[in-house]
Design a protein around this motif. Structure first.
Motif, PDB file in Angstrom:
ATOM      1  N   VAL A 151       3.301  10.122   3.296  1.00 39.17           N
ATOM      2  CA  VAL A 151       4.623  10.429   2.738  1.00 39.17           C
ATOM      3  C   VAL A 151       4.487  10.972   1.317  1.00 39.17           C
ATOM      4  O   VAL A 151       5.130  11.956   0.941  1.00 39.17           O
ATOM      5  CB  VAL A 151       5.526   9.176   2.738  1.00 39.17           C
ATOM      6  N   VAL A 152       3.645  10.330   0.524  1.00 38.34           N
ATOM      7  CA  VAL A 152       3.445  10.703  -0.877  1.00 38.34           C
ATOM      8  C   VAL A 152       2.263  11.663  -0.970  1.00 38.34           C
ATOM      9  O   VAL A 152       1.142  11.324  -0.582  1.00 38.34           O
ATOM     10  CB  VAL A 152       3.187   9.453  -1.744  1.00 38.34           C
ATOM     11  N   ASP A 153       2.504  12.860  -1.477  1.00 39.78           N
ATOM     12  CA  ASP A 153       1.481  13.906  -1.550  1.00 39.78           C
ATOM     13  C   ASP A 153       0.796  13.883  -2.918  1.00 39.78           C
ATOM     14  O   ASP A 153       1.428  14.150  -3.938  1.00 39.78           O
ATOM     15  CB  ASP A 153       2.129  15.267  -1.308  1.00 39.78           C
ATOM     16  N   LYS A 206       0.845  -1.192   0.000  1.00 36.25           N
ATOM     17  CA  LYS A 206       0.000   0.000   0.000  1.00 36.25           C
ATOM     18  C   LYS A 206       0.878   1.240   0.000  1.00 36.25           C
ATOM     19  O   LYS A 206       1.913   1.283   0.666  1.00 36.25           O
ATOM     20  CB  LYS A 206      -0.924   0.022   1.218  1.00 36.25           C
ATOM     21  N   ILE A 207       0.473   2.245  -0.747  1.00 41.32           N
ATOM     22  CA  ILE A 207       1.200   3.506  -0.786  1.00 41.32           C
ATOM     23  C   ILE A 207       0.909   4.293   0.492  1.00 41.32           C
ATOM     24  O   ILE A 207      -0.246   4.388   0.923  1.00 41.32           O
ATOM     25  CB  ILE A 207       0.802   4.340  -2.017  1.00 41.32           C
ATOM     26  N   ASP A 208       1.935   4.824   1.089  1.00 40.32           N
ATOM     27  CA  ASP A 208       1.791   5.623   2.311  1.00 40.32           C
ATOM     28  C   ASP A 208       1.550   7.077   1.910  1.00 40.32           C
ATOM     29  O   ASP A 208       2.487   7.810   1.588  1.00 40.32           O
ATOM     30  CB  ASP A 208       3.050   5.507   3.161  1.00 40.32           C
ATOM     31  N   MET A 246       9.342   4.598  -0.922  1.00 43.57           N
ATOM     32  CA  MET A 246       8.227   5.521  -0.708  1.00 43.57           C
ATOM     33  C   MET A 246       8.717   6.971  -0.789  1.00 43.57           C
ATOM     34  O   MET A 246       8.056   7.843  -1.365  1.00 43.57           O
ATOM     35  CB  MET A 246       7.574   5.245   0.642  1.00 43.57           C
ATOM     36  N   LYS A 247       9.890   7.220  -0.233  1.00 45.53           N
ATOM     37  CA  LYS A 247      10.455   8.575  -0.292  1.00 45.53           C
ATOM     38  C   LYS A 247      10.802   8.961  -1.733  1.00 45.53           C
ATOM     39  O   LYS A 247      10.635  10.119  -2.140  1.00 45.53           O
ATOM     40  CB  LYS A 247      11.692   8.667   0.604  1.00 45.53           C
ATOM     41  N   TYR A 248      11.303   8.009  -2.485  1.00 47.43           N
ATOM     42  CA  TYR A 248      11.623   8.276  -3.882  1.00 47.43           C
ATOM     43  C   TYR A 248      10.358   8.640  -4.659  1.00 47.43           C
ATOM     44  O   TYR A 248      10.340   9.597  -5.443  1.00 47.43           O
ATOM     45  CB  TYR A 248      12.297   7.064  -4.513  1.00 47.43           C
ATOM     46  N   ILE A 249       9.287   7.870  -4.470  1.00 46.14           N
ATOM     47  CA  ILE A 249       8.025   8.161  -5.149  1.00 46.14           C
ATOM     48  C   ILE A 249       7.553   9.564  -4.786  1.00 46.14           C
ATOM     49  O   ILE A 249       7.134  10.342  -5.649  1.00 46.14           O
ATOM     50  CB  ILE A 249       6.950   7.116  -4.786  1.00 46.14           C
TER      51      ILE A 249
END
Length: 288
Positions: free
Chosen positions: A39-41, A34-36, A211-214
């Motif tokens: 973190v990801v806007d 699942k995408i967090d 996740m940070k990269y995305i």
């Protein structure tokens, strides 16, 4: 391939980039994290261009393209303008090219050519009868399909070489072919708006870093840079603001509001539920 890694218990990838249909199917099979979204806007994203498991990085369109030497420029007398025209080999005689190796964006044109309104396409495709109807419509055109293409590069080359008169394919590939001298055009009214995006395989060792990269890649300035290389539009609406994208380029992109309003948005829900069975039926038709 993502699911093969997950199911084997040997996940070596931390990120995958895939089409939305493939992402929907992989998520349905439990192969993606699942995408967090803390973190990801995605607060400035267009609706429908992200899911719980995949975040859209760019928007492309499957369109009907044609040789302008044979049929004329868009809007001119005699130029095709609908999927019904793509199927009409009496009014528009000539050879066709169609997708070979993937069902994504392959069944929808057939139903629209058969008279189904865009807003009803996925409702019809959700039924066994609707899938058969789409497959049979492609089967009807098959004698006139000179080439079943397997890649974006092949789409472009077919039009550059004038090997076929009409082809399905991705807008950016046809735009690049035109820059290289191909006599090719397309109409947004035949567009099926789709997107590519980032996902993280289930069990990825560097999930947090992925996740940070995305999150970083979702920034509008990166998306505005990407469109300089191929005409696939941003998913973040902010990329269209503050002069990040030159106006003439912005108006050539699938996700620009003037173009998006004409197109059918590919249904994630349909692909999550029906992609596997639809692909099987499509492959059966191809190998007949």
């Amino acid at each position: 391939k993502t699911c093969l890694q997950v199911q084997s218990g040997s996940v070596t990838w931390d990120l995958v980039v895939t089409g939305s249909g493939g992402a929907a199917a992989a998520a349905a099979d439990g192969c993606l994290e699942k995408i967090d979204y803390s973190v990801v806007d995605v607060s400035d994203f267009y609706p429908g261009l992200y899911t719980d498991y995949c975040v859209g990085s760019d928007v492309f369109a499957t369109v009907m393209a044609w040789n302008t030497d044979k049929y004329g420029e868009p809007g001119s007398p005699g130029a095709p303008s609908s999927w019904a025209d793509f199927w009409d080999v009496k009014k528009f005689p000539g050879t066709r090219a169609y997708r070979a190796n993937n069902v994504d964006g392959a069944l929808e044109p057939a139903l629209m050519a058969d008279g189904v309104p865009p807003e009803k396409v996925y409702e019809v495709l959700a039924t066994p009868e609707g899938k058969r109807r789409a497959i049979n419509k492609i089967r009807e055109l098959k004698p006139h399909i000179a080439v079943f293409w397997g890649s974006g590069a092949q789409q472009a080359q077919l039009m550059k070489d004038a090997e076929v008169d009409m082809s399905t394919g991705w807008n950016g590939r046809f735009d690049n072919a035109k820059k290289d001298g191909a006599n090719v055009a397309y109409d947004w009214k035949t567009g099926i708006m789709d997107w590519e995006g980032y996902g993280i395989p289930k069990g990825a060792k560097n999930k947090d870093l992925g996740m940070k990269y995305i999150a970083e890649m979702m920034k509008p300035e990166y998306m505005a840079e990407f469109v300089k290389h191929i005409t696939y539009g941003p998913t973040n609406t902010k990329a269209y603001e503050n002069g990040l994208i030159a106006d003439d380029l912005a108006r050539s992109l699938p996700s620009h509001p003037d173009n998006a309003k004409h197109q059918l948005l590919l249904s994630q829900a349909w692909y999550a539920e029906f992609r596997t069975i639809a692909a099987e039926k499509y492959t059966e038709m191809m190998t007949e």
